[in-house]
Design an enzyme around this catalytic site. Structure first.
Site, PDB file in Angstrom:
ATOM      1  N   HIS A 164       0.857  -1.189   0.000  1.00  0.00           N
ATOM      2  CA  HIS A 164       0.000   0.000   0.000  1.00  0.00           C
ATOM      3  C   HIS A 164       0.892   1.238   0.000  1.00  0.00           C
ATOM      4  O   HIS A 164       1.957   1.239   0.640  1.00  0.00           O
ATOM      5  CB  HIS A 164      -0.924  -0.014   1.230  1.00  0.00           C
ATOM      6  CG  HIS A 164      -1.982   1.040   1.153  1.00  0.00           C
ATOM      7  ND1 HIS A 164      -1.719   2.357   1.427  1.00  0.00           N
ATOM      8  CD2 HIS A 164      -3.288   0.972   0.809  1.00  0.00           C
ATOM      9  CE1 HIS A 164      -2.841   3.060   1.248  1.00  0.00           C
ATOM     10  NE2 HIS A 164      -3.798   2.248   0.877  1.00  0.00           N
TER      11      HIS A 164
ATOM     12  N   GLU B 175      -4.468   2.080  -7.258  1.00  0.00           N
ATOM     13  CA  GLU B 175      -4.840   3.183  -6.377  1.00  0.00           C
ATOM     14  C   GLU B 175      -3.956   4.395  -6.676  1.00  0.00           C
ATOM     15  O   GLU B 175      -2.820   4.471  -6.170  1.00  0.00           O
ATOM     16  CB  GLU B 175      -4.634   2.795  -4.908  1.00  0.00           C
ATOM     17  CG  GLU B 175      -5.472   1.628  -4.457  1.00  0.00           C
ATOM     18  CD  GLU B 175      -5.715   1.679  -2.954  1.00  0.00           C
ATOM     19  OE1 GLU B 175      -6.877   1.742  -2.555  1.00  0.00           O
ATOM     20  OE2 GLU B 175      -4.738   1.681  -2.178  1.00  0.00           O
TER      21      GLU B 175
HETATM   22  P1  PGA Z   1      -9.871   5.684   0.566  1.00  0.00           P
HETATM   23  O1  PGA Z   1      -8.629   4.716   0.778  1.00  0.00           O
HETATM   24  O2  PGA Z   1     -11.014   4.849   0.057  1.00  0.00           O
HETATM   25  O3  PGA Z   1     -10.146   6.239   1.920  1.00  0.00           O
HETATM   26  O4  PGA Z   1      -9.458   6.732  -0.424  1.00  0.00           O
HETATM   27  C1  PGA Z   1      -8.353   3.685  -0.122  1.00  0.00           C
HETATM   28  C2  PGA Z   1      -7.090   2.973   0.282  1.00  0.00           C
HETATM   29  O5  PGA Z   1      -6.136   3.611   0.755  1.00  0.00           O
HETATM   30  O6  PGA Z   1      -7.006   1.745   0.155  1.00  0.00           O
END
Ligand code: PGA
Length: 228
Positions: A85, A153
């Site tokens: 992440h 992401e």
């Molecule tokens: P968020 O986070 O939905 O709060 O933007 C997503 C993530 O970091 O996996």
């Protein structure tokens, strides 16, 4: 669809117990994977809910103080693990090498990695999205991505309320699937029960990784109803 819930560093014991009771009432045909803090994993009943972790040790069991290895995770019914992440890459200085080791470690123990990839705002402005994704994916996965979930992401989208257009997401996910044809690909970054009305039109997406919304079972139920 796969809906993975990333709690990050949230919820203590009492709040988690209240939360998980609400989660057991959720109605959906989608595959929900809940990834709480390590400390709450043992509170989940694996026959009621699929469980993921937010990290795993680079090592196997043994003298590695503070680490949690895949065998331990498995003994609690954990079947998935978020790896790489952006918060861990940035705050914990996780390297490409670490991520590679974690993925191998999980695969050897039949736990499905959820590999997070995505570009920063600057990289996007410099039109380096493909370059970043190629590096992050090819250094982590050698084969075609069989048995791996990739979560796209964009870092500038996490927790900001900003989301790429459907056209951009589609193009990027298509590219990820060219790199790893056998991987399932999720989108993550500010997904909520409102913007899902627009996002759900992207057919190529295999699901979503939710951060903030994962802590709100009522809103999560609204989102799930909309993608049903
Ligand atoms: P968020 O986070 O939905 O709060 O933007 C997503 C993530 O970091 O996996």
């Amino acid at each position: 669809m796969i809906i993975a819930l990333n709690h990050k560093s949230n919820l203590g014991k009492e709040d988690f117990l209240e939360y998980i009771e609400k989660m057991y009432q959720i109605k959906t045909t989608h595959e929900l994977i809940i990834c709480p803090s390590f400390i709450n994993i043992g509170q989940i009943s694996p026959n009621k809910m699929k469980i993921g972790s937010q990290n795993v040790s680079n090592y196997e069991k043994g003298a590695h103080t503070g680490e949690i290895n895949p065998e331990q995770l498995k003994s609690y019914g954990v079947m998935y693990s978020i790896i790489g992440h952006s918060e861990r890459r940035q705050e914990q200085k996780e390297t490409i090498e670490d991520i590679r080791k974690k993925i191998d470690n999980l695969k050897q123990n039949q736990i499905t990695p959820i590999l997070c990839v995505g570009e920063t705002k600057e990289e996007r402005a410099e039109k380096k999205v493909k370059e970043v994704l190629k590096r992050e994916i090819q250094t982590a996965i050698e084969d075609q991505g069989e048995g791996i979930i990739i979560a796209y992401e964009p870092i500038w989208s996490i927790g900001t309320g900003l989301i790429p257009s459907n056209k951009e997401i589609k193009k990027t996910i298509q590219y990820i699937k060219e790199l790893s044809p056998k991987a399932k690909v999720l989108y993550g970054g500010s997904v909520n029960e409102e913007n899902i009305d627009i996002l759900k039109d992207i057919e190529i997406v295999d699901g979503y990784l939710l951060g903030g919304l994962s802590l709100k079972p009522e809103k999560l139920q609204i989102l799930l109803n909309k993608i049903n």
